[in-house]
Design a protein around this motif. Structure first.
Motif, mmCIF file in Angstrom:
data_model
loop_
_atom_site.group_PDB
_atom_site.id
_atom_site.type_symbol
_atom_site.label_atom_id
_atom_site.label_comp_id
_atom_site.label_asym_id
_atom_site.label_seq_id
_atom_site.Cartn_x
_atom_site.Cartn_y
_atom_site.Cartn_z
ATOM 1 N N GLY A 91 0.810 -1.214 0.000
ATOM 2 C CA GLY A 91 0.000 0.000 0.000
ATOM 3 C C GLY A 91 0.839 1.258 0.000
ATOM 4 N N LEU A 92 1.913 1.262 0.778
ATOM 5 C CA LEU A 92 2.787 2.430 0.817
ATOM 6 C C LEU A 92 3.547 2.600 -0.490
ATOM 7 C CD1 LEU A 92 4.143 2.130 4.466
ATOM 8 C CD2 LEU A 92 2.797 4.029 3.541
ATOM 9 N N ALA A 93 3.955 1.479 -1.101
ATOM 10 C CA ALA A 93 4.661 1.571 -2.381
ATOM 11 C C ALA A 93 3.764 2.176 -3.458
ATOM 12 C CB ALA A 93 5.146 0.188 -2.811
ATOM 13 N N GLU A 94 2.515 1.750 -3.500
ATOM 14 C CA GLU A 94 1.592 2.303 -4.486
ATOM 15 C C GLU A 94 1.307 3.771 -4.202
ATOM 16 O OE1 GLU A 94 -1.004 2.804 -7.654
ATOM 17 O OE2 GLU A 94 0.603 1.369 -7.265
ATOM 18 N N ALA A 95 1.176 4.127 -2.921
ATOM 19 C CA ALA A 95 0.942 5.533 -2.569
ATOM 20 C C ALA A 95 2.132 6.393 -2.970
ATOM 21 C CB ALA A 95 0.664 5.662 -1.076
ATOM 22 N N ALA A 96 3.353 5.896 -2.739
ATOM 23 C CA ALA A 96 4.545 6.650 -3.133
ATOM 24 C C ALA A 96 4.637 6.788 -4.649
ATOM 25 C CB ALA A 96 5.797 5.955 -2.588
ATOM 26 N N ARG A 97 4.275 5.724 -5.368
ATOM 27 C CA ARG A 97 4.291 5.789 -6.839
ATOM 28 C C ARG A 97 3.336 6.866 -7.338
ATOM 29 N NH1 ARG A 97 1.721 4.737 -11.246
ATOM 30 N NH2 ARG A 97 -0.159 4.209 -10.058
ATOM 31 N N LYS A 98 2.134 6.883 -6.786
ATOM 32 C CA LYS A 98 1.155 7.889 -7.198
ATOM 33 C C LYS A 98 1.621 9.295 -6.832
ATOM 34 C CE LYS A 98 -3.220 7.227 -6.968
ATOM 35 N NZ LYS A 98 -4.594 6.992 -6.474
ATOM 36 N N ALA A 99 2.234 9.421 -5.655
ATOM 37 C CA ALA A 99 2.705 10.738 -5.236
ATOM 38 C C ALA A 99 3.708 11.308 -6.234
ATOM 39 C CB ALA A 99 3.334 10.653 -3.840
ATOM 40 N N VAL A 100 4.658 10.466 -6.661
ATOM 41 C CA VAL A 100 5.715 10.946 -7.555
ATOM 42 C C VAL A 100 5.217 11.126 -8.986
ATOM 43 C CG1 VAL A 100 7.936 10.343 -8.590
ATOM 44 C CG2 VAL A 100 7.560 9.987 -6.142
ATOM 45 N N LEU A 101 4.469 10.168 -9.492
ATOM 46 C CA LEU A 101 4.083 10.187 -10.907
ATOM 47 C C LEU A 101 2.861 11.049 -11.187
ATOM 48 C CD1 LEU A 101 4.674 6.465 -11.927
ATOM 49 C CD2 LEU A 101 6.213 8.428 -12.146
ATOM 50 N N GLU A 102 1.948 11.111 -10.224
ATOM 51 C CA GLU A 102 0.707 11.840 -10.474
ATOM 52 C C GLU A 102 0.689 13.224 -9.828
ATOM 53 O OE1 GLU A 102 -2.724 9.488 -9.572
ATOM 54 O OE2 GLU A 102 -1.916 7.680 -10.550
ATOM 55 N N GLN A 103 1.536 13.435 -8.819
ATOM 56 C CA GLN A 103 1.582 14.750 -8.165
ATOM 57 C C GLN A 103 3.027 15.204 -7.976
ATOM 58 O OE1 GLN A 103 -1.471 15.909 -5.307
ATOM 59 N NE2 GLN A 103 -1.846 13.743 -4.951
ATOM 60 N N PRO A 104 3.805 15.252 -9.033
ATOM 61 C CA PRO A 104 5.218 15.617 -8.868
ATOM 62 C C PRO A 104 5.423 17.025 -8.345
ATOM 63 C CG PRO A 104 4.599 15.590 -11.188
ATOM 64 C CD PRO A 104 3.455 14.981 -10.440
ATOM 65 N N ALA A 105 4.568 17.954 -8.741
ATOM 66 C CA ALA A 105 4.742 19.334 -8.286
ATOM 67 C C ALA A 105 4.530 19.461 -6.784
ATOM 68 C CB ALA A 105 3.783 20.263 -9.031
ATOM 69 N N ALA A 106 3.620 18.654 -6.249
ATOM 70 C CA ALA A 106 3.356 18.704 -4.814
ATOM 71 C C ALA A 106 4.377 17.895 -4.028
ATOM 72 C CB ALA A 106 1.952 18.184 -4.521
ATOM 73 N N SER A 107 4.747 16.716 -4.531
ATOM 74 C CA SER A 107 5.565 15.801 -3.730
ATOM 75 C C SER A 107 7.056 16.045 -3.837
ATOM 76 C CB SER A 107 5.260 14.354 -4.132
ATOM 77 O OG SER A 107 5.625 14.122 -5.476
ATOM 78 N N LEU A 108 7.522 16.657 -4.932
ATOM 79 C CA LEU A 108 8.954 16.811 -5.154
ATOM 80 C C LEU A 108 9.445 18.239 -5.005
ATOM 81 C CD1 LEU A 108 9.315 14.437 -8.243
ATOM 82 C CD2 LEU A 108 9.635 13.899 -5.816
#
Length: 395
Positions: free
Chosen positions: A44-61
């Motif tokens: 679950g955490l791996a999928e959440a991290a994937r979505k954070a980086v790929l789908e919300q790069p401006a917010a997460s990075l």
């Protein structure tokens, strides 16, 4: 090289020092206060991290607001609402673990010579943190139900402390659970004496059989004036993952504003990648099942450890059975002519291949040298059985 005078008030963690002794092959450790990594929801955490980086790069990075990622603040608020607390997102500051919240309280509230009341025993890092800012930290007597409110009232009147720090729900190291009537009295004292009360609640959702009493934060709505003097600290470390380093603080507006300012001096903002990952994870709804599994595993391990302690150490050991959390706080009784010196007992335990933590460092004042702490959280059943047998040989 000359160092800041404030460093004269603190020393390294006794727990961390014990960890240095644990490299011996075969040693069984009841010393740590870590959650069990085997219970983390890695998928679950791996999928959440994937979505954070790929789908919300401006917010997460990218850099983010010091107060925290707004969707996460809203989700924290929603979880607090479910626990009966009336909180708005603007009341929440996301921190780099709840430990940073304590550090921010030290920065914003404490000056050299100020007095702080804490439970005796309490979280070791809290004593160290507040002493770093020059405070005189004083222990309040406790029993199996947590802080003794009559003693707390007396010490508040005597010392006029800058703040009172409590872990009312499954405390570290005590494991104690403060009853509802005492919680209400703590809030009454906060309002009556106009003293800041800090409720630290990293373990409150790790209950075994029954829900714990309402938090001070939730109860504050029923005690007029108490919310103006209440700070609440929470954390994802024990229920999701300590590696995310995410906690939060709920505080009155003026205090929160100063904490935000001080946090800007420290780290600008807590990790945005961690915050967006946590937010994405919470959206999935997987935390409920993860938490249920953790509760069940810890409950069974606690029951097994208590059973074996009674069988192997008998009257030589006294403890209050925990109803949640991660710890058993024990006291050597000296029955049968056995030693009541926990420091010596810990040393003999290490010689036998098992580690626990001596109780002395958990007291700011008036320590009990017969006490020690054990954690069942990360130890499988067969290691609990063997480890307690080794403890019995150390008596």
């Amino acid at each position: 090289m000359q160092f800041a005078k404030r460093l004269q008030n603190v020393e390294t963690s006794a727990i961390r020092e014990i960890f240095k002794l644990l490299g011996t092959p075969g040693i069984i450790s009841f010393a740590g206060g870590f959650p069990d990594a085997a219970l983390f929801d890695r998928e679950g955490l791996a999928e959440a991290a994937r979505k954070a980086v790929l789908e919300q790069p401006a917010a997460s990075l990218q850099y983010g607001p010091t107060e925290g990622y707004q969707p996460l603040r809203e989700q924290i608020t929603s979880r607090l609402h479910e626990q009966g607390a009336q909180v708005a997102p603007a009341d929440v500051l996301v921190t780099t673990g709840s430990q940073q919240a304590l550090d921010l309280l030290g920065k914003t509230l404490l000056s050299p010579g100020d007095k702080v009341l804490v439970e005796g025993p309490t979280f070791l890092a809290t004593i160290q943190c507040f002493r770093l800012y020059g405070a005189e930290v004083i222990s309040v007597p406790t029993d199996g139900d947590g802080v003794q409110v009559d003693a707390l009232e007396r010490l508040i009147a005597e010392h006029r402390p800058r703040l009172v720090y409590l872990i009312p729900t499954f405390g570290n190291p005590s494991g104690s659970l403060l009853p509802l009537a005492r919680r209400r009295r703590v809030l009454e004292l906060a309002a009556q004496h106009r003293v800041v009360v800090v409720e630290d609640n990293p373990y409150g959702e790790l209950y075994f059989d029954e829900l714990p009493p309402a938090t001070l934060l939730a109860l504050s709505a029923t005690v007029p004036g108490s919310r103006d003097w209440l700070v609440y600290c929470g954390s994802f470390s024990k229920i999701l993952s300590p590696g995310l380093r995410l906690g939060w603080m709920v505080a009155p507006a003026a205090l929160l504003a100063n904490a935000v300012m001080c946090k800007q001096f420290s780290d600008a903002n807590s990790s945005m990648l961690a915050q967006v990952t946590a937010s994405e994870y919470l959206q999935t709804g997987r935390l409920a099942a993860t938490l249920t599994n953790v509760q069940q595993v810890y409950a069974e391990r606690a029951r097994l450890m208590m059973e074996r302690l009674r069988a192997e150490l008998g009257e030589a050991l006294a403890f209050t059975p925990p109803r949640g959390g991660m710890f058993i706080w024990a006291r050597l009784t000296g029955a049968g002519g056995r030693s009541g010196d926990a420091a010596a007992f810990v040393r003999r335990g290490i010689e036998q291949g098992v580690a626990v933590v001596p109780g002395l460092p958990f007291y700011a004042t008036e320590p009990d040298p017969a006490t020690f702490r054990m954690s069942y959280a990360t130890v499988p059943d067969e290691k609990i059985i063997e480890g307690v047998q080794r403890l019995a040989r150390a008596l």
